[in-house]
Write a protein that holds these residues in place. Structure first.
Motif, PDB file in Angstrom:
ATOM      1  N   GLY A  11      51.451  32.872  44.898  1.00 52.27           N
ATOM      2  CA  GLY A  11      50.162  32.286  44.545  1.00 52.27           C
ATOM      3  C   GLY A  11      49.068  33.249  44.993  1.00 52.27           C
ATOM      4  N   ILE A  12      48.183  33.594  44.081  1.00 55.48           N
ATOM      5  CA  ILE A  12      47.114  34.538  44.405  1.00 55.48           C
ATOM      6  C   ILE A  12      45.777  34.035  43.897  1.00 55.48           C
ATOM      7  CG2 ILE A  12      48.638  36.557  44.411  1.00 55.48           C
ATOM      8  CD1 ILE A  12      47.412  37.269  41.621  1.00 55.48           C
ATOM      9  N   ARG A  13      44.723  34.606  44.459  1.00 54.94           N
ATOM     10  CA  ARG A  13      43.370  34.534  43.921  1.00 54.94           C
ATOM     11  C   ARG A  13      43.011  35.976  43.599  1.00 54.94           C
ATOM     12  NH1 ARG A  13      39.391  33.675  47.193  1.00 54.94           N
ATOM     13  NH2 ARG A  13      38.022  32.910  45.576  1.00 54.94           N
ATOM     14  N   ILE A  14      42.480  36.205  42.399  1.00 55.88           N
ATOM     15  CA  ILE A  14      42.195  37.581  41.982  1.00 55.88           C
ATOM     16  C   ILE A  14      40.827  37.654  41.310  1.00 55.88           C
ATOM     17  CG2 ILE A  14      43.457  37.296  39.802  1.00 55.88           C
ATOM     18  CD1 ILE A  14      44.387  40.276  40.191  1.00 55.88           C
ATOM     19  N   SER A  15      40.092  38.700  41.641  1.00 56.53           N
ATOM     20  CA  SER A  15      38.752  38.901  41.088  1.00 56.53           C
ATOM     21  C   SER A  15      38.839  39.483  39.678  1.00 56.53           C
ATOM     22  CB  SER A  15      37.973  39.873  41.984  1.00 56.53           C
ATOM     23  OG  SER A  15      38.471  41.191  41.811  1.00 56.53           O
ATOM     24  N   PRO A  16      37.721  39.459  38.954  1.00 57.60           N
ATOM     25  CA  PRO A  16      37.711  40.129  37.646  1.00 57.60           C
ATOM     26  C   PRO A  16      38.052  41.615  37.756  1.00 57.60           C
ATOM     27  CG  PRO A  16      35.847  38.640  37.798  1.00 57.60           C
ATOM     28  CD  PRO A  16      36.483  38.694  39.172  1.00 57.60           C
ATOM     29  N   ALA A  17      37.560  42.297  38.785  1.00 56.00           N
ATOM     30  CA  ALA A  17      37.887  43.713  38.967  1.00 56.00           C
ATOM     31  C   ALA A  17      39.371  43.883  39.274  1.00 56.00           C
ATOM     32  CB  ALA A  17      37.039  44.316  40.090  1.00 56.00           C
ATOM     33  N   GLY A  18      39.942  42.963  40.040  1.00 57.60           N
ATOM     34  CA  GLY A  18      41.371  43.014  40.339  1.00 57.60           C
ATOM     35  C   GLY A  18      42.204  42.798  39.092  1.00 57.60           C
TER      36      GLY A  18
END
Length: 93
Positions: A11-18
Motif C-alpha cells: 500500500g502506497i501514497r504517491i505524488s503526481p511527480a512520483g
C-alpha cells in the motif's frame, strides 16, 4: 510469465511527480495498479496497491522514488524504507 514474479502488494501514497517517474522506470503491471489507485487531496497524491516481487526488491524500487512515495503497508516494508532513509540522512547529514 511476469505474473509469477509478484509475491504480494504494498500500500502506497504517491505524488503526481512520483507517478510520472514511475512511468519512466516501472513495469506496466505496477504502473497500471498505481494509476488505478484512488486520488486524494491535497496536491494530487493517490493511494494505491502496488504489486511487489519481494520486500528487498520493493525497497530498492521505492527508494528510487525518494520523497515522492510513502509506504503505508506492509509494516515490514515501511520499516525497511525508514531504516534506509535514516541511514542516508546520517551519511549525508
Amino acid at each position: 510469465m511476469q505474473e509469477s514474479l509478484w509475491q504480494g502488494r504494498a500500500g502506497i501514497r504517491i505524488s503526481p511527480a512520483g507517478t510520472k517517474r514511475l512511468r519512466e522506470i516501472g513495469v506496466p503491471a505496477v504502473i497500471d495498479a498505481v494509476e488505478a489507485g484512488e486520488e486524494e487531496h491535497p496536491g494530487g497524491w493517490r493511494r494505491a496497491l502496488m504489486l511487489i516481487e519481494s520486500l528487498t526488491h520493493a525497497e530498492g524500487e521505492l527508494l528510487r522514488l525518494g520523497a515522492q512515495v510513502e509506504v503505508v503497508s506492509p509494516p515490514e516494508l515501511r520499516e525497511r524504507i525508514a531504516a534506509a532513509t535514516m541511514a542516508l540522512a546520517a551519511l549525508y547529514g
